[in-house]
Design an enzyme around this catalytic site. Sequence first.
Site, PDB file in Angstrom:
ATOM      1  N   GLU A  63      -3.245  -2.714   3.339  1.00 52.31           N
ATOM      2  CA  GLU A  63      -2.133  -1.994   3.839  1.00 52.31           C
ATOM      3  C   GLU A  63      -0.984  -2.041   2.649  1.00 52.31           C
ATOM      4  O   GLU A  63      -0.155  -1.391   2.394  1.00 52.31           O
ATOM      5  CB  GLU A  63      -1.483  -2.482   5.233  1.00 52.31           C
ATOM      6  N   HIS A 132      -2.559  -3.761  18.879  1.00 53.67           N
ATOM      7  CA  HIS A 132      -2.709  -2.282  18.243  1.00 53.67           C
ATOM      8  C   HIS A 132      -1.798  -1.291  19.279  1.00 53.67           C
ATOM      9  O   HIS A 132      -2.045  -0.181  19.395  1.00 53.67           O
ATOM     10  CB  HIS A 132      -3.966  -1.914  18.609  1.00 53.67           C
TER      11      HIS A 132
END
Lengths: 330, 283
Positions: A63, A132
Amino acid sequence: MTATRTMTYAEAIREAMFQAMTADPRVFLMGEDVGIYGGAFGVTNDLYEKLGTDRIRDTTISELGIMGAGVGAALTGMRPIVEIQFSDFLCQAMDQVVNQAAKLHFMVGGQASVPLVIRAPGGSGTGAAAQHSQSLEAWFAHVPGLKVVMPSDATDAASLLLAALEDPNPVLILEHKLLYKQSFEVPEVFPKALLGQGRIVREGTDLTIVATSIEVQRASEAAELLAADGISAEVIDPRTIKPLDLPLILASVSKTGRVLLVQEAVKFNGFMSEVAAGIAESPAFGDLQAPIRRLCGLDTPIPYSPQLERASVPQVADIVREATALVKEW
Amino acid sequence: MVETPTAAEGLAILRTMWRIRLFEEAVEDLYGRGMMHGTMHLSIGEEAVPTGACLALKDGDQITSTHRGHGHCIAKGADLGRSMAELLAKDNGYCRGRGGSMHIADVATGNLGANGIVGGGLPIAAGAGLSNKLRGVDNVCLCFHGDGSVGEGAWHEALTLASMWDLPVVFVCENNQYGMSMPSKKAFKVENISDKAAGFGIPGETVDGNDVLAVREAVQRAVDRARRGEGPSFIEALTYRWRGALEVGQEPLPHQGRDPGLARPRPHRAMGRRDARHRACHP
């Protein structure tokens, strides 16, 4: 009357990306599993077949690297869209978002800008648990130089993405993963949207409900139920939380005299705290007939159990309960 | 075999190195006299790396730089006046006084900027390389970084993406032997940091960073390779910083006292402990 069609939130985003990439060779997308896999939530689906693997670019699970590559590409003439698979993973990319993308334009005295669009799904409701399911918008809205967008339906998801791609500075779009598969009526042509312009979703007179992302939908459902009980709720969706369309909210608050602020994110230091402060600092404060009320997620990580998960963020019944109390008690 | 430069080339090389040295000495002087504020990281002793490396570049090529970046800017062609004006927080500085030493950039000429975050420039360099590739130009991005950034996740992620996509990026690691106070020999259990390039399947090479011609030759080879579309390379340039970073209790180093060719009779200040001036130039 304009013609409409039905499409899901994910399809609208896909179509907007396709439209942007067809019109502008500088636009491309990179992210994890956006190619042949079609995206973790199926947003890109078959885009790579239409646009090729250069422009629908699969990355490693990196990321920070992807975000930095977006910054570098944006600095040198491209218009990248970076997809972060879950907004929680933005934590892995924070340096490039906060210290680089957000600040570069200012730090270099305006000689360059970073036209980077970041898309990332947030929110709970899929049983994906604590790492998440977060709603982290307030973190990013706190950083000067970042714009933060939270579309609550398919048309906004497309129109705000197209607006973000025209912005010279970095824009973070926090999509909601529960909305991806929902169908909406959308116009044939996505209307032009402005970052920083909110929307009155439903007009009303007894109280104002300001809500973001999935909570806009829940607030609208609550407003239906409230109407049956004789309470007229006005629902406002700021659409972009930064820049914030505070005048729209203030005008509504002055009209109704009561305000309920609803977000999925935890209450403490959340975005709605900023809205509350904005109302309290304004002349609209004098029009209030009741204290400002916030309805937010609990101050806890999102739990796995479906019952606990639902209980930890505002649901329709919670909004009805709070709105009713606000109107009946004051 | 290092190619000998012509007299004109040699003069130009020496001029760049002296411009960096004298610029840094002027900064040190102004700082010491209280006329400059903030944080300054001087590159005295490291002049050969940016000078040699930037000789391999052409118009349109980019660099990313570090917090110790004055030399990179000057070697890439920055105007000394606008650079100094920036350090003095003037409106006619490169960043109109908004950035200062750690954010000097001249984006129009491909200097994508110094960086206050260790490792911050590495993924950005990968992105510039990707942009060059997508735009179909044969430009290369030179990514200056220090040995201190090798422990950062950004270093690994940038090399991963650049190697996977065969990006036109040349990673130039200025190994000045310390990440602030951490010796790179202690930090990394490899003989040379360039050995790590093998882990990414790209060429890695260690050169004497105080030998400007050796740096030029190695970087030129890597830049040519990148321009041909064959992907990134990693070059470790061994050098040493003479100012502003030695911390308490360090042993004298083998490179201390060596100079990339700019030595002149000037009494060298005792180093090894922070003194007021030294501390002023480095947190």
